[in-house]
Design an enzyme around this catalytic site. Sequence first.
Site, PDB file in Angstrom:
ATOM      1  N   ARG A   3       0.805  -1.242   0.075  1.00 24.02           N
ATOM      2  CA  ARG A   3       0.064  -0.059   0.059  1.00 24.02           C
ATOM      3  C   ARG A   3       0.875   1.339   0.326  1.00 24.02           C
ATOM      4  O   ARG A   3       2.171   1.127   1.082  1.00 24.02           O
ATOM      5  CB  ARG A   3      -1.062   0.179   1.702  1.00 24.02           C
ATOM      6  CG  ARG A   3      -2.202  -1.032   0.817  1.00 24.02           C
ATOM      7  CD  ARG A   3      -3.507  -0.318   0.269  1.00 24.02           C
ATOM      8  NE  ARG A   3      -4.027  -1.583   0.125  1.00 24.02           N
ATOM      9  CZ  ARG A   3      -4.189  -2.456  -1.084  1.00 24.02           C
ATOM     10  NH1 ARG A   3      -3.434  -2.876  -1.708  1.00 24.02           N
ATOM     11  NH2 ARG A   3      -5.909  -3.541  -0.660  1.00 24.02           N
TER      12      ARG A   3
ATOM     13  N   GLU B  33      -4.070   7.954  -3.876  1.00 26.51           N
ATOM     14  CA  GLU B  33      -3.974   6.585  -5.434  1.00 26.51           C
ATOM     15  C   GLU B  33      -5.133   7.698  -5.888  1.00 26.51           C
ATOM     16  O   GLU B  33      -5.688   7.502  -4.682  1.00 26.51           O
ATOM     17  CB  GLU B  33      -4.139   5.791  -4.456  1.00 26.51           C
ATOM     18  CG  GLU B  33      -2.858   4.892  -5.438  1.00 26.51           C
ATOM     19  CD  GLU B  33      -2.632   3.238  -4.967  1.00 26.51           C
ATOM     20  OE1 GLU B  33      -4.074   2.642  -4.936  1.00 26.51           O
ATOM     21  OE2 GLU B  33      -1.958   2.913  -4.641  1.00 26.51           O
TER      22      GLU B  33
ATOM     23  N   HIS C 100      -1.374   0.134  -9.498  1.00 21.01           N
ATOM     24  CA  HIS C 100      -2.046  -0.821  -8.499  1.00 21.01           C
ATOM     25  C   HIS C 100      -2.510  -1.135  -9.717  1.00 21.01           C
ATOM     26  O   HIS C 100      -4.207  -1.116  -9.806  1.00 21.01           O
ATOM     27  CB  HIS C 100      -3.130   0.203  -7.909  1.00 21.01           C
ATOM     28  CG  HIS C 100      -3.348  -0.435  -6.648  1.00 21.01           C
ATOM     29  ND1 HIS C 100      -3.768   0.181  -5.707  1.00 21.01           N
ATOM     30  CD2 HIS C 100      -3.292  -1.824  -6.346  1.00 21.01           C
ATOM     31  CE1 HIS C 100      -3.531  -0.644  -4.262  1.00 21.01           C
ATOM     32  NE2 HIS C 100      -3.876  -2.018  -4.943  1.00 21.01           N
TER      33      HIS C 100
HETATM   34  N1  LIG Z   1      -0.384  -3.898  -5.762  1.00 21.97           N
HETATM   35  C1  LIG Z   1      -1.988  -5.388  -5.856  1.00 21.97           C
HETATM   36  O1  LIG Z   1      -2.436  -4.502  -6.462  1.00 21.97           O
HETATM   37  C2  LIG Z   1      -2.062  -5.845  -3.963  1.00 21.97           C
HETATM   38  C3  LIG Z   1      -1.727  -5.946  -3.081  1.00 21.97           C
HETATM   39  N2  LIG Z   1      -2.131  -6.047  -1.882  1.00 21.97           N
HETATM   40  C4  LIG Z   1      -1.402  -5.688  -0.542  1.00 21.97           C
HETATM   41  O2  LIG Z   1      -0.574  -6.884  -0.172  1.00 21.97           O
HETATM   42  C5  LIG Z   1      -1.091  -6.663   1.368  1.00 21.97           C
HETATM   43  C6  LIG Z   1      -0.845  -8.359   2.102  1.00 21.97           C
HETATM   44  O3  LIG Z   1      -1.033  -9.240   1.447  1.00 21.97           O
HETATM   45  P1  LIG Z   1      -1.489 -11.173   1.876  1.00 21.97           P
HETATM   46  O4  LIG Z   1      -0.394 -11.025   1.475  1.00 21.97           O
HETATM   47  O5  LIG Z   1      -2.817 -11.491   1.417  1.00 21.97           O
HETATM   48  O6  LIG Z   1      -1.846 -10.726   3.136  1.00 21.97           O
HETATM   49  P2  LIG Z   1      -1.245 -10.831   4.592  1.00 21.97           P
HETATM   50  O7  LIG Z   1      -2.131 -10.961   5.799  1.00 21.97           O
HETATM   51  O8  LIG Z   1      -1.564 -12.748   4.499  1.00 21.97           O
HETATM   52  O9  LIG Z   1       0.307 -11.311   4.767  1.00 21.97           O
HETATM   53  C7  LIG Z   1      -0.072 -10.124   5.073  1.00 21.97           C
HETATM   54  C8  LIG Z   1       1.676 -10.319   6.174  1.00 21.97           C
HETATM   55  O10 LIG Z   1       2.365  -8.998   6.544  1.00 21.97           O
HETATM   56  C9  LIG Z   1       3.600  -9.112   8.324  1.00 21.97           C
HETATM   57  N3  LIG Z   1       2.878  -8.078   8.686  1.00 21.97           N
HETATM   58  C10 LIG Z   1       2.300  -7.337   9.092  1.00 21.97           C
HETATM   59  N4  LIG Z   1       2.345  -6.361   9.901  1.00 21.97           N
HETATM   60  C11 LIG Z   1       3.634  -6.204   9.820  1.00 21.97           C
HETATM   61  C12 LIG Z   1       4.796  -5.064   9.639  1.00 21.97           C
HETATM   62  N5  LIG Z   1       4.796  -4.249  10.844  1.00 21.97           N
HETATM   63  N6  LIG Z   1       6.354  -6.064   9.422  1.00 21.97           N
HETATM   64  C13 LIG Z   1       6.112  -6.728   9.180  1.00 21.97           C
HETATM   65  N7  LIG Z   1       5.365  -7.381   8.317  1.00 21.97           N
HETATM   66  C14 LIG Z   1       4.100  -7.158   9.142  1.00 21.97           C
HETATM   67  C15 LIG Z   1       1.512 -10.398   8.810  1.00 21.97           C
HETATM   68  O11 LIG Z   1       2.044 -10.733   9.843  1.00 21.97           O
HETATM   69  C16 LIG Z   1       1.935 -11.488   7.413  1.00 21.97           C
HETATM   70  O12 LIG Z   1       2.264 -12.656   7.490  1.00 21.97           O
HETATM   71  C17 LIG Z   1      -2.536  -6.536   0.957  1.00 21.97           C
HETATM   72  O13 LIG Z   1      -3.150  -6.590   2.649  1.00 21.97           O
HETATM   73  C18 LIG Z   1      -2.605  -5.525   0.721  1.00 21.97           C
HETATM   74  O14 LIG Z   1      -2.717  -3.986   1.462  1.00 21.97           O
HETATM   75  C19 LIG Z   1      -2.828  -7.526  -1.932  1.00 21.97           C
HETATM   76  C20 LIG Z   1      -3.111  -7.767  -3.140  1.00 21.97           C
HETATM   77  C21 LIG Z   1      -2.964  -7.004  -4.442  1.00 21.97           C
HETATM   78  O1  LIG Z   2      -4.989  -4.081  -3.756  1.00 15.33           O
HETATM   79  C1  LIG Z   2      -5.984  -4.712  -3.833  1.00 15.33           C
HETATM   80  C2  LIG Z   2      -5.894  -5.809  -2.898  1.00 15.33           C
HETATM   81  O2  LIG Z   2      -6.551  -6.933  -3.033  1.00 15.33           O
HETATM   82  O3  LIG Z   2      -5.942  -6.017  -1.334  1.00 15.33           O
END
Ligand SMILES: NC(=O)C1=CN([C@@H]2O[C@H](COP(=O)(O)OP(=O)(O)OC[C@H]3O[C@@H](n4cnc5c(N)ncnc54)[C@H](O)[C@@H]3O)[C@@H](O)[C@H]2O)C=CC1
Ligand SMILES: O=CC(=O)O
Length: 314
Positions: A232, A260, A279
């Site tokens: 993000r 954004e 994005h």
């Molecule tokens: N660019 C894009 O289009 C997309 C972006 N995203 C972003 O990616 C993020 C992560 O997605 P997932 O891996 O599916 O989520 P997830 O919940 O499976 O994993 C997130 C990880 O980040 C870790 N984390 C939390 N706080 C932290 C900190 N302070 N320092 C280091 N690590 C920390 C958590 O322990 C967890 O292992 C989403 O919340 C979203 O914001 C997700 C999908 C698409």
């Molecule tokens: O940015 C996309 C998401 O699934 O979060």
Amino acid sequence: MSITTIAFPNSELRNRVIAQIPAHQRADVDLVVFSDAERSAKLSRDDVDVVVLPYLDSGPTIELLDELPNLRLVITQTTGFDPVSHLPERGIQVATASGVHTGGTAELALALTLASLRGIDDAVRSQVSRVWEHHRYRSLQDRRVMIIGVGEIGSAIADRFDPFEVQLTRVASTAREDERGKIHGVDELPKLLPHTEVVVLITPLNESTHHLVDEKFLSQLPDNALIVNVARGKVVDTDALVAELATGRLHAALDVTDPEPLPRNHALWGTPNTLITPHVGGDTSAFEPRVVKILAEQVRRINDGQQPVNLIKA
Ligand SMILES: NC(=O)C1=CN([C@@H]2O[C@H](COP(=O)(O)OP(=O)(O)OC[C@H]3O[C@@H](n4cnc5c(N)ncnc54)[C@H](O)[C@@H]3O)[C@@H](O)[C@H]2O)C=CC1
Ligand SMILES: O=CC(=O)O
């Protein structure tokens, strides 16, 4: 839970979800379109107890949620839920589409890294100007890569970097071990950053990750380090990043920015060594069939009185 009305952001999505559910499994729940709920005299805001958010909406619909007195559940089409993370403490549940973007976002993290290291953006600029220009760029092989965030997508990114023979370090909120080996805690960053050539950010946005990458973080990276942000925009302090990029010392490849969309006059458009995608991490041909399947599962569960999948904790 006893739910009567689920409001969708548009009729196309609603119809695609309906097509996935056998008629007898959706008989009890009304699947309406949010704009109809807004306009129709027959269907008042009081009737809506579940809202499916538009994709990546952090604006108008979220403001409207406050005006739905019987709202009990919000369903996102995204993995990230930062715009609605405040709802559970107000007694409104939030269910995400976790997993919907895993492959796409992991691919983009790799693509941005390769494009930046190998100067593909420079080559495209040269091609547009019809100039045959040689530069020597860095290989991904042997680079010291750090992934911050070791969840669903962070793990998929690690899998995709592995064949490139990188030296991989993984960082999560707290140190632990998994089948792949050691995961460092964020408290170890000061020790690790000076040895890191590529940092990939894939944490959720929350209080602990807001501006995780600030002036101090950036100053600890060696010259020419690359920051890849597919998490993000607000995980990075944009002013600090712009200031550092302006010196030409670091490189950035950003799928997400703060704000954004990025306004036309924003400084990030003009900083050197900066690659920006709008994005689109999860915005691939795989998204729609996946999200429709997840939403159909949510409707089926709600209709059966079960809890939705991917509920976030208060
Ligand atoms: N660019 C894009 O289009 C997309 C972006 N995203 C972003 O990616 C993020 C992560 O997605 P997932 O891996 O599916 O989520 P997830 O919940 O499976 O994993 C997130 C990880 O980040 C870790 N984390 C939390 N706080 C932290 C900190 N302070 N320092 C280091 N690590 C920390 C958590 O322990 C967890 O292992 C989403 O919340 C979203 O914001 C997700 C999908 C698409
Ligand atoms: O940015 C996309 C998401 O699934 O979060």
